[in-house]
Motif scaffolding. Structure first.
Motif, PDB file in Angstrom:
ATOM      1  N   ARG A   3     -10.176 -23.225  -7.273  1.00  0.00           N
ATOM      2  CA  ARG A   3      -9.181 -22.802  -6.347  1.00  0.00           C
ATOM      3  C   ARG A   3      -8.488 -24.288  -5.701  1.00  0.00           C
ATOM      4  NH1 ARG A   3     -10.679 -18.850  -1.655  1.00  0.00           N
ATOM      5  NH2 ARG A   3     -10.185 -17.614  -3.474  1.00  0.00           N
ATOM      6  N   LEU A   4      -7.141 -23.985  -5.946  1.00  0.00           N
ATOM      7  CA  LEU A   4      -5.999 -24.915  -5.412  1.00  0.00           C
ATOM      8  C   LEU A   4      -5.640 -24.742  -3.918  1.00  0.00           C
ATOM      9  CD1 LEU A   4      -3.941 -26.129  -8.477  1.00  0.00           C
ATOM     10  CD2 LEU A   4      -6.277 -26.891  -7.851  1.00  0.00           C
ATOM     11  N   SER A   5      -5.611 -25.179  -3.085  1.00  0.00           N
ATOM     12  CA  SER A   5      -5.016 -24.899  -1.630  1.00  0.00           C
ATOM     13  C   SER A   5      -4.051 -25.875  -1.137  1.00  0.00           C
ATOM     14  CB  SER A   5      -6.512 -24.781  -0.657  1.00  0.00           C
ATOM     15  OG  SER A   5      -6.822 -26.087  -0.550  1.00  0.00           O
ATOM     16  N   TYR A  55       0.770 -21.928  -0.689  1.00  0.00           N
ATOM     17  CA  TYR A  55      -0.088 -21.284  -1.529  1.00  0.00           C
ATOM     18  C   TYR A  55      -1.591 -21.405  -1.671  1.00  0.00           C
ATOM     19  CZ  TYR A  55       4.224 -19.241  -3.721  1.00  0.00           C
ATOM     20  OH  TYR A  55       5.694 -18.716  -3.819  1.00  0.00           O
ATOM     21  N   THR A  56      -2.383 -20.628  -1.904  1.00  0.00           N
ATOM     22  CA  THR A  56      -3.777 -20.725  -2.340  1.00  0.00           C
ATOM     23  C   THR A  56      -3.654 -20.258  -3.595  1.00  0.00           C
ATOM     24  OG1 THR A  56      -4.420 -21.006  -0.059  1.00  0.00           O
ATOM     25  CG2 THR A  56      -6.070 -20.661  -1.741  1.00  0.00           C
ATOM     26  N   LEU A  57      -4.295 -20.956  -4.517  1.00  0.00           N
ATOM     27  CA  LEU A  57      -4.225 -20.268  -5.987  1.00  0.00           C
ATOM     28  C   LEU A  57      -5.538 -20.357  -6.493  1.00  0.00           C
ATOM     29  CD1 LEU A  57      -1.011 -22.298  -7.440  1.00  0.00           C
ATOM     30  CD2 LEU A  57      -1.299 -19.960  -6.390  1.00  0.00           C
ATOM     31  N   ASP A  58      -5.990 -19.363  -7.439  1.00  0.00           N
ATOM     32  CA  ASP A  58      -6.958 -19.339  -8.174  1.00  0.00           C
ATOM     33  C   ASP A  58      -6.821 -19.428  -9.685  1.00  0.00           C
ATOM     34  OD1 ASP A  58      -8.788 -19.368  -6.124  1.00  0.00           O
ATOM     35  OD2 ASP A  58      -8.639 -16.964  -5.891  1.00  0.00           O
ATOM     36  N   ILE A  59      -7.278 -20.365 -10.276  1.00  0.00           N
ATOM     37  CA  ILE A  59      -6.971 -20.778 -11.627  1.00  0.00           C
ATOM     38  C   ILE A  59      -8.196 -20.782 -12.591  1.00  0.00           C
ATOM     39  CG2 ILE A  59      -6.217 -22.498 -13.098  1.00  0.00           C
ATOM     40  CD1 ILE A  59      -5.204 -23.004  -9.589  1.00  0.00           C
ATOM     41  N   GLU A  60      -8.072 -20.113 -13.765  1.00  0.00           N
ATOM     42  CA  GLU A  60      -9.156 -20.226 -14.901  1.00  0.00           C
ATOM     43  C   GLU A  60      -8.233 -21.231 -15.965  1.00  0.00           C
ATOM     44  OE1 GLU A  60     -11.353 -17.564 -18.167  1.00  0.00           O
ATOM     45  OE2 GLU A  60     -10.308 -16.608 -16.293  1.00  0.00           O
ATOM     46  N   THR A  61      -9.240 -22.162 -16.514  1.00  0.00           N
ATOM     47  CA  THR A  61      -8.762 -23.173 -17.612  1.00  0.00           C
ATOM     48  C   THR A  61      -9.913 -23.047 -18.562  1.00  0.00           C
ATOM     49  OG1 THR A  61      -9.770 -25.017 -16.856  1.00  0.00           O
ATOM     50  CG2 THR A  61      -7.770 -24.718 -15.796  1.00  0.00           C
ATOM     51  N   THR A  62      -9.403 -23.772 -19.686  1.00  0.00           N
ATOM     52  CA  THR A  62     -10.541 -23.846 -20.822  1.00  0.00           C
ATOM     53  C   THR A  62     -11.591 -24.947 -20.381  1.00  0.00           C
ATOM     54  OG1 THR A  62      -9.406 -25.289 -21.781  1.00  0.00           O
ATOM     55  CG2 THR A  62      -8.927 -23.024 -22.285  1.00  0.00           C
ATOM     56  N   CYS A  63     -11.438 -25.618 -19.335  1.00  0.00           N
ATOM     57  CA  CYS A  63     -12.227 -26.696 -19.037  1.00  0.00           C
ATOM     58  C   CYS A  63     -12.679 -26.744 -17.517  1.00  0.00           C
ATOM     59  CB  CYS A  63     -11.732 -27.967 -19.323  1.00  0.00           C
ATOM     60  SG  CYS A  63      -9.977 -28.073 -18.887  1.00  0.00           S
ATOM     61  N   ASN A  64     -13.022 -25.292 -16.999  1.00  0.00           N
ATOM     62  CA  ASN A  64     -13.164 -25.453 -15.451  1.00  0.00           C
ATOM     63  C   ASN A  64     -14.250 -26.485 -15.140  1.00  0.00           C
ATOM     64  OD1 ASN A  64     -11.602 -23.354 -15.191  1.00  0.00           O
ATOM     65  ND2 ASN A  64     -12.890 -21.859 -14.511  1.00  0.00           N
ATOM     66  N   TYR A 197      -2.862 -10.940  -0.752  1.00  0.00           N
ATOM     67  CA  TYR A 197      -2.077 -12.522  -0.562  1.00  0.00           C
ATOM     68  C   TYR A 197      -1.372 -12.885   0.082  1.00  0.00           C
ATOM     69  CZ  TYR A 197       1.840 -10.792  -3.381  1.00  0.00           C
ATOM     70  OH  TYR A 197       2.815 -10.215  -3.825  1.00  0.00           O
ATOM     71  N   VAL A 198      -0.571 -12.041   1.005  1.00  0.00           N
ATOM     72  CA  VAL A 198       0.304 -12.607   1.885  1.00  0.00           C
ATOM     73  C   VAL A 198      -0.501 -12.919   3.147  1.00  0.00           C
ATOM     74  CG1 VAL A 198       2.307 -11.312   1.176  1.00  0.00           C
ATOM     75  CG2 VAL A 198       0.745 -10.259   2.702  1.00  0.00           C
ATOM     76  N   SER A 199       0.098 -14.040   4.070  1.00  0.00           N
ATOM     77  CA  SER A 199      -0.715 -14.508   5.068  1.00  0.00           C
ATOM     78  C   SER A 199      -0.916 -13.682   6.108  1.00  0.00           C
ATOM     79  CB  SER A 199      -0.214 -15.954   5.552  1.00  0.00           C
ATOM     80  OG  SER A 199       1.149 -15.646   5.889  1.00  0.00           O
ATOM     81  N   LYS A 200       0.091 -12.832   6.554  1.00  0.00           N
ATOM     82  CA  LYS A 200       0.102 -11.802   7.461  1.00  0.00           C
ATOM     83  C   LYS A 200       0.069 -10.335   7.137  1.00  0.00           C
ATOM     84  CE  LYS A 200       1.693 -15.049  10.950  1.00  0.00           C
ATOM     85  NZ  LYS A 200       2.545 -15.339  12.160  1.00  0.00           N
ATOM     86  N   PRO A 201      -0.779  -9.832   6.323  1.00  0.00           N
ATOM     87  CA  PRO A 201      -0.475  -8.257   5.799  1.00  0.00           C
ATOM     88  C   PRO A 201      -0.394  -7.296   6.763  1.00  0.00           C
ATOM     89  CG  PRO A 201      -2.785  -8.993   5.679  1.00  0.00           C
ATOM     90  CD  PRO A 201      -2.103 -10.410   6.020  1.00  0.00           C
ATOM     91  N   HIS A 202       0.330  -6.239   6.430  1.00  0.00           N
ATOM     92  CA  HIS A 202       0.621  -5.251   7.211  1.00  0.00           C
ATOM     93  C   HIS A 202       0.684  -3.997   6.430  1.00  0.00           C
ATOM     94  CE1 HIS A 202       4.676  -5.781   6.584  1.00  0.00           C
ATOM     95  NE2 HIS A 202       4.983  -4.664   6.959  1.00  0.00           N
ATOM     96  N   ILE A 203       0.661  -2.622   6.917  1.00  0.00           N
ATOM     97  CA  ILE A 203       0.746  -1.711   6.171  1.00  0.00           C
ATOM     98  C   ILE A 203       1.841  -0.621   6.962  1.00  0.00           C
ATOM     99  CG2 ILE A 203      -0.190   0.424   5.143  1.00  0.00           C
ATOM    100  CD1 ILE A 203      -2.861  -1.079   5.156  1.00  0.00           C
ATOM    101  N   GLY A 204       1.500  -0.329   8.294  1.00  0.00           N
ATOM    102  CA  GLY A 204       2.384   0.620   8.664  1.00  0.00           C
ATOM    103  C   GLY A 204       2.055   2.164   8.976  1.00  0.00           C
ATOM    104  N   THR A 205       2.604   2.823   9.500  1.00  0.00           N
ATOM    105  CA  THR A 205       1.820   4.146   9.935  1.00  0.00           C
ATOM    106  C   THR A 205       1.630   5.185   8.634  1.00  0.00           C
ATOM    107  OG1 THR A 205       2.238   4.257  12.186  1.00  0.00           O
ATOM    108  CG2 THR A 205       2.082   6.290  11.328  1.00  0.00           C
TER     109      THR A 205
END
Length: 537
Positions: A3-5, A55-64, A197-205
């Motif tokens: 995780r990169l933050s 951004y906060t990112l989750d990464i997969e590499t060949t050398c974690n 992933y959005v920092s302030k998620p919402h949906i609505g009625t």
């Protein structure tokens, strides 16, 4: 995964920027990067001409493994935590008792869903109607002023959160990442993937309506039972132990594990459980008005030349002011691109709230501007806050013309203590309608004094907040429950009634869709562990 933050990039960055940043930070080649996804995306708008995406990112590499060792001291590079939900229990094969959940708002919904997923086949008792019928009743009240006291903004499948902005974020501490469980369930039920992933998620009625139906269907498929138009009128308590309930039609149901997740407006239920001896305390809450501005003005004040940017969307705000009279005034339940709605659940009373759809594309922004009060402002016992709310709501009904229209006043007239004769450029969104009047006696004097001081102070943070034509509509009284149904910190049971689990907003343990849903998961886990413990005795 890694995780990169706190990755900051310009608002207008190109598509390759994220990948290039990953390669640079981890000092790897393109071949070593397997994939990445965005875990969180927010923004920093403190400099309106240079808004940054974070951004906060989750990464997969060949050398974690090698990279985690190499960057072990780097604060922005860590191993991705396990965010999968792990059930704390499973129902015994010979389940002899079905838990009962009273209320089917966000808290009751998640309580029942998690219990069902663990095999406990809960029985849900909801006093209101299923969500689509309830929507018809609610819109009927707004259009025709015909109130159904059992099916409205406050009561019915989905709870009060169904007719709101649909915010899916909270400030509650969440070390076990229950919020991720909630968001995953919402996405599985049809919510947009972006809420993950959005920092302030919402949906609505409108999106919430379809989601609630799908989650209900899952509970039923797993053996749960949902009963609508079933109001609980009595609790059975024997020697400090809950043993069952009596419904309004006289039917009795028996269980020694009952969650009470009735929301902040179930006043008759609060009165009933108090009379039964369940321990209740009065607690602080807030009262005030709804304030409306044109959304374009809020966008410009918050985002400057970047107003209207698709990624930023409709701007919101969060404001607080500490007044000379010792009171605090703050914005509450801010609804970008939304409407002010009638939210009473009792006849001959006026209550306001805010709502918006997923698109947030209505003309106005609205928010509550409320003053904090505490039991010293309404002395008289644990239920005195309910009577205080009712007095304000009844008076607002009279001020609005005794026909469910709401009393309203332009901000300029409010600050000058004048009765406005006409509206300005901000058109009211409240349905059924408004009546222009002087709001000076809609709230206690100390509240009016505090709000009059706060609005100009807010203008220093949001330019145009004290705009002459902005509109105040009263009254906002249902910010939270005026009571706390005190529970044990470990077992989550009522401190004097075993097997009764006070939950969510109505019990004083939540303040919105997400915090209520999180509390629902905690309650489900506590009930499951208790049922299993007793099954082995």
């Amino acid at each position: 995964m890694i995780r990169l933050s706190n990755i900051q990039l310009p608002l207008d960055h190109d598509a390759a920027a994220l990948e290039n940043t990953i390669l640079s930070m981890l000092e790897i080649s393109t071949k070593q990067l397997v994939r990445f996804n965005v875990f969180r995306r927010g923004y920093d708008a403190r400099k309106k001409t240079n808004i940054m995406l974070i951004y906060t990112l989750d990464i997969e590499t060949t050398c974690n493994d090698d990279l985690l060792v190499k960057f072990a001291e780097h604060q922005q590079i860590k191993e991705t935590p396990d965010l999968d939900y792990h059930p704390v229990a499973h129902a015994p094969i010979t389940l002899t008792e079905r838990p009962i959940v009273i209320g089917f708002g966000p808290c009751g919904l998640l309580t029942a869903l998690v219990l069902a997923q663990m095999g406990y086949k809960p029985i849900v008792l909801e006093r209101g109607k299923e969500v689509r019928e309830r929507t018809k009743d609610t819109f009927g009240f707004w259009r025709k002023k015909v109130l159904n006291t059992e099916s409205n903004v406050q009561f019915g499948e989905g709870g009060a959160g169904t007719f709101s902005d649909g915010k899916l974020y909270s400030q509650v501490k969440d070390p076990k990442q229950y919020s991720r469980k909630v968001l995953n369930e919402f996405v599985a039920a049809g919510a947009p993937d972006e809420i993950l992933y959005v920092s302030k998620p919402h949906i609505g009625t409108f999106k919430l309506v379809a989601m609630v139906e799908k989650m209900r269907a899952q509970i039923v498929e797993l053996g749960g039972e949902i009963r609508f138009s079933c109001r609980v009128d009595d609790l059975h308590i024997e020697e400090g132990q809950i043993t069952g309930v009596t419904l309004a039609d006289g039917e009795q149901l028996h269980s020694k594990h009952i969650a009470i997740a009735v929301g902040h407006s179930a006043r008759d239920t609060f009165e009933m459980i108090y009379k039964k001896g369940v321990y209740i305390e009065a607690k602080p809450f807030s009262v005030g008005f709804r304030i409306e501005h044109e959304q374009s003005a809020i966008d410009k004040a918050r985002f400057g030349p970047n107003a209207g940017n698709e990624i930023l969307g409709a701007a919101d705000y969060k404001l607080v002011h500490h007044c000379k009279n010792g009171r605090s005034v703050y914005s509450f339940c801010m609804c970008p691109g939304g409407t002010v709605v009638a939210a009473t659940s009792e006849e001959n009373r006026v209550v306001t709230n805010g709502m918006s759809q997923y698109s947030r594309n209505e003309r106005n922004a609205n928010s509550a501007v409320v003053v904090g009060i505490d039991p010293s402002d309404y002395p008289g016992g644990p239920l005195a806050g309910i009577e205080f709310q009712r007095q304000l709501e009844s008076h607002a009904f009279i001020m609005g013309g005794s026909n469910y229209d709401a009393p309203a006043q332009t901000v300029g007239a409010f600050l000058r203590n004048e009765t406005p004769e006409t509206l300005g450029t901000v058109s009211p969104s409240f349905k059924p309608g408004i009546k222009l009047t002087n709001l000076a006696d809609a709230l206690p004097d100390f509240c009016i004094e505090a709000i009059r001081e706060a609005i100009p102070a807010f203008n220093k943070k949001i330019k145009g907040f004290s705009f002459e034509d902005a509109l105040l509509t009263g009254v906002e009284t249902r910010t939270s429950a005026p009571i706390n149904i005190t529970r044990d910190r470990e077992s989550l049971e009522s401190i004097n009634t075993k097997g009764l689990y006070p939950a969510g907003e109505g019990a004083g343990y939540a303040g919105g869709i997400m915090s209520a849903a999180i509390d629902g998961i905690k309650i489900a886990e506590a009930m499951a562990l208790s049922i299993n413990a007793k099954a082995t005795q």
